[in-house]
Design an enzyme around this catalytic site. Structure first.
Site, PDB file in Angstrom:
ATOM      1  N   THR A  95       0.860  -1.155   0.158  1.00  0.00           N
ATOM      2  CA  THR A  95      -0.020  -0.072   0.132  1.00  0.00           C
ATOM      3  C   THR A  95       0.805   1.127   0.129  1.00  0.00           C
ATOM      4  O   THR A  95       1.483   1.604   0.985  1.00  0.00           O
ATOM      5  CB  THR A  95      -1.091  -0.035   1.186  1.00  0.00           C
ATOM      6  OG1 THR A  95      -1.730  -1.019   1.361  1.00  0.00           O
ATOM      7  CG2 THR A  95      -1.730   1.204   1.187  1.00  0.00           C
ATOM      8  N   LYS A 169      -7.296   1.869  -3.636  1.00  0.00           N
ATOM      9  CA  LYS A 169      -6.765   1.132  -2.304  1.00  0.00           C
ATOM     10  C   LYS A 169      -6.823   2.244  -1.199  1.00  0.00           C
ATOM     11  O   LYS A 169      -7.414   2.032  -0.035  1.00  0.00           O
ATOM     12  CB  LYS A 169      -5.606   0.525  -2.245  1.00  0.00           C
ATOM     13  CG  LYS A 169      -4.995  -0.012  -0.757  1.00  0.00           C
ATOM     14  CD  LYS A 169      -5.916  -1.001  -0.346  1.00  0.00           C
ATOM     15  CE  LYS A 169      -5.631  -1.510   1.097  1.00  0.00           C
ATOM     16  NZ  LYS A 169      -4.302  -1.968   1.234  1.00  0.00           N
ATOM     17  N   LYS A 237      -0.480   4.580   9.332  1.00  0.00           N
ATOM     18  CA  LYS A 237       0.405   4.800   8.101  1.00  0.00           C
ATOM     19  C   LYS A 237      -0.338   4.920   6.889  1.00  0.00           C
ATOM     20  O   LYS A 237      -0.056   5.698   6.072  1.00  0.00           O
ATOM     21  CB  LYS A 237       1.359   3.620   8.102  1.00  0.00           C
ATOM     22  CG  LYS A 237       2.594   3.679   6.984  1.00  0.00           C
ATOM     23  CD  LYS A 237       1.975   3.128   5.833  1.00  0.00           C
ATOM     24  CE  LYS A 237       1.904   1.561   5.787  1.00  0.00           C
ATOM     25  NZ  LYS A 237       1.544   1.023   4.332  1.00  0.00           N
TER      26      LYS A 237
END
Length: 299
Positions: A95, A169, A237
């Site tokens: 990601t 995403k 994050k």
């Protein structure tokens, strides 16, 4: 197809195992070499460096922690771009942000290979079960070439060109984090109002706002089970990536800014290593109550 899988963390290890079980010859690498031992026992070959793993691969998959790790393993001084063969497809399933995906695509293309960004939706259980949602961005011919490998790990959705997999995403991550924060804070409010935790969960799941995430994470909350499938630190994050990317296109997201502050405070309070549903512990600590599977007295 000969596959190299780089990154064997909580998600990467079961994903790589499913690739191996589907019949693809597999070479794996991880910074902590001991994490490759289970895959070696299952029949994979362990490499001592990303380049060694990628040298003879037709498909190189990266599943790494952050932007810096992706850039280093793919394009760094000892990155895999230095040993790619023409026709190889590099698939980044980490990601990161769309700009990073496009930069990696450029350097991979200069080496004569193709690049696909294909992050996943799901935590450890879908990774183990091979039921992840895989959002693929890149040249359609490259995506179709690697589809048999990707389908060993889950369902593939083609969402556009390079970078669009990462964009999708980030959208999912943003929605999911808002759902989680709203869900956990509302359960604590309900507990303070005297509602029974089991009643709250069953009522939520019986109506228009039901969600598989609420069902799975709600059961864990009621059991007090916060062992990490995906930690609050990793959740933060990812949400900081959302904030950074939103800023780059001028998207105003005040609720997301507030969410990131909540995650910062939860980590500062010592809850960062818990599973993401452990965010409820931060709300509980502020309220002085717990949401567990027991009858709550009237306030």
């Amino acid at each position: 197809m000969k596959v190299a899988f780089l990154g064997l963390g909580t998600m990467g290890a079961p994903m790589a195992l499913n690739v191996l079980r589907s019949g693809h010859p597999l070479t794996v690498w991880n910074r902590t070499a001991s994490k490759a031992q289970e895959l070696e026992r299952a029949g994979a070959k362990a490499a001592t460096s990303p380049q060694e793993a990628a040298r003879s691969a037709e498909v190189v998959i990266t599943m790494l922690a952050d932007v810096a790790a992706v850039q280093d393993v793919i394009a760094g001084p000892h990155g895999v771009v230095r040993c790619l063969s023409p026709g190889t497809v590099v698939v980044d399933m980490s990601t990161v942000d769309p700009d990073t995906a496009r930069r990696m695509s450029h350097v991979v293309g200069e080496a004569g290979a193709a690049f696909v960004d294909a992050p996943v939706s799901g935590t450890r259980k879908p990774a183990v079960d091979g039921t992840l949602v895989i959002m693929a961005g890149g040249p359609i011919e490259a995506i179709e070439r690697v589809r048999p490998v990707l389908e060993a790990m889950g369902r593939v959705r083609v969402v556009g060109g390079v970078g669009q997999g990462m964009a999708m995403k980030l959208v999912l991550n943003c929605v999911g984090a808002h759902m989680l924060a709203g869900f956990t804070s509302a359960l604590v409010m309900g507990r303070m109002l005297g509602l029974r935790p089991r009643d709250m969960l069953e009522t939520i799941q019986a109506g228009a706002f039901c969600s598989p995430m609420y069902g799975a994470k709600g059961e864990r909350i009621l059991r007090g089970s916060f062992e990490p499938d995906f930690t609050i630190e990793l959740l933060r994050k990812d949400q900081k990536l959302v904030a950074q990317t939103a800023g780059s296109v001028g998207a105003s997201m005040p609720t997301h800014d507030s969410l990131v502050r909540v995650l910062d405070e939860a980590i500062e309070a010592g809850f960062g290593s818990l599973d993401l549903c452990g965010l409820i512990r931060w709300f509980e600590s502020r309220a002085g109550c717990e949401v567990r599977d027991e009858s709550a007295p009237n306030p």
